[in-house]
Scaffold this active site. Sequence first.
Site, mmCIF file in Angstrom:
data_model
loop_
_atom_site.group_PDB
_atom_site.id
_atom_site.type_symbol
_atom_site.label_atom_id
_atom_site.label_comp_id
_atom_site.label_asym_id
_atom_site.label_seq_id
_atom_site.Cartn_x
_atom_site.Cartn_y
_atom_site.Cartn_z
ATOM 1 N N HIS A 132 38.464 30.371 25.626
ATOM 2 C CA HIS A 132 38.424 31.732 25.086
ATOM 3 C C HIS A 132 38.729 31.705 23.591
ATOM 4 C CE1 HIS A 132 42.579 30.879 26.262
ATOM 5 N NE2 HIS A 132 42.929 31.641 25.237
ATOM 6 N N HIS A 157 40.222 34.173 20.380
ATOM 7 C CA HIS A 157 40.934 35.402 19.998
ATOM 8 C C HIS A 157 40.262 36.004 18.765
ATOM 9 C CE1 HIS A 157 44.741 34.493 22.311
ATOM 10 N NE2 HIS A 157 44.221 33.278 22.230
HETATM 11 P P1 AMP Z 1 46.049 31.251 24.753
HETATM 12 O O1 AMP Z 1 47.447 30.949 24.288
HETATM 13 O O2 AMP Z 1 45.044 31.018 23.638
HETATM 14 O O3 AMP Z 1 45.694 30.524 26.024
HETATM 15 O O4 AMP Z 1 46.038 32.787 25.007
HETATM 16 C C1 AMP Z 1 45.852 33.379 26.262
HETATM 17 C C2 AMP Z 1 45.778 34.858 26.054
HETATM 18 O O5 AMP Z 1 45.335 35.463 27.246
HETATM 19 C C3 AMP Z 1 47.115 35.520 25.677
HETATM 20 O O6 AMP Z 1 46.991 36.181 24.424
HETATM 21 C C4 AMP Z 1 47.347 36.515 26.818
HETATM 22 O O7 AMP Z 1 47.937 37.700 26.371
HETATM 23 C C5 AMP Z 1 45.938 36.735 27.334
HETATM 24 N N1 AMP Z 1 45.852 37.175 28.725
HETATM 25 C C6 AMP Z 1 46.423 36.599 29.818
HETATM 26 N N2 AMP Z 1 46.103 37.271 30.946
HETATM 27 C C7 AMP Z 1 45.292 38.292 30.561
HETATM 28 C C8 AMP Z 1 44.627 39.358 31.260
HETATM 29 N N3 AMP Z 1 44.734 39.520 32.592
HETATM 30 N N4 AMP Z 1 43.893 40.233 30.540
HETATM 31 C C9 AMP Z 1 43.779 40.101 29.202
HETATM 32 N N5 AMP Z 1 44.371 39.111 28.477
HETATM 33 C C10 AMP Z 1 45.126 38.225 29.152
#
Ligand code: AMP
Length: 115
Positions: A99, A101
């Site tokens: 993913h 951001h």
């Molecule tokens: P990362 O540290 O790059 O793996 O970031 C994962 C991101 O996913 C974090 O910013 C979380 O807030 C986000 N996240 C986790 N679960 C969900 C969800 N159900 N819906 C939207 N965002 C999510």
Amino acid sequence: MEDCIFCKIANGEIPCGRIYENESFFSVPDKNQKVPGHSLIISKRHFKTTLDLPTTSGKELLDCIKKTAMKIIKKQKAHGFNLVNNNFPAAGQIVQHVHYHILPRKKGDKSPFVY
Ligand code: AMP
Ligand code: ZN
């Protein structure tokens, strides 16, 4: 993939309003907004990191990034944005499904997302 939160969002098991989608990617608001408008570009298929994504999906990835960023910039009246992609836990990847951001930025804001 079982127990993958982003696969559950991708297949509709966890309902989540989509900002934009194409054949291979979609975007949603991040549930922990680091800044207003913080959003995620997520692959519809389960791949762990950018290294696992087929090179041929680059066009659709860029399409989803651009369409999502333009929508968010307009909605948030932002002046720019950061695009962040964490790969592997050592680099801060918490969800093991690729993913990206998008973090909208405003002139003079004090956001720590500066590299
Ligand atoms: P990362 O540290 O790059 O793996 O970031 C994962 C991101 O996913 C974090 O910013 C979380 O807030 C986000 N996240 C986790 N679960 C969900 C969800 N159900 N819906 C939207 N965002 C999510
Ligand atoms: Zn997954």
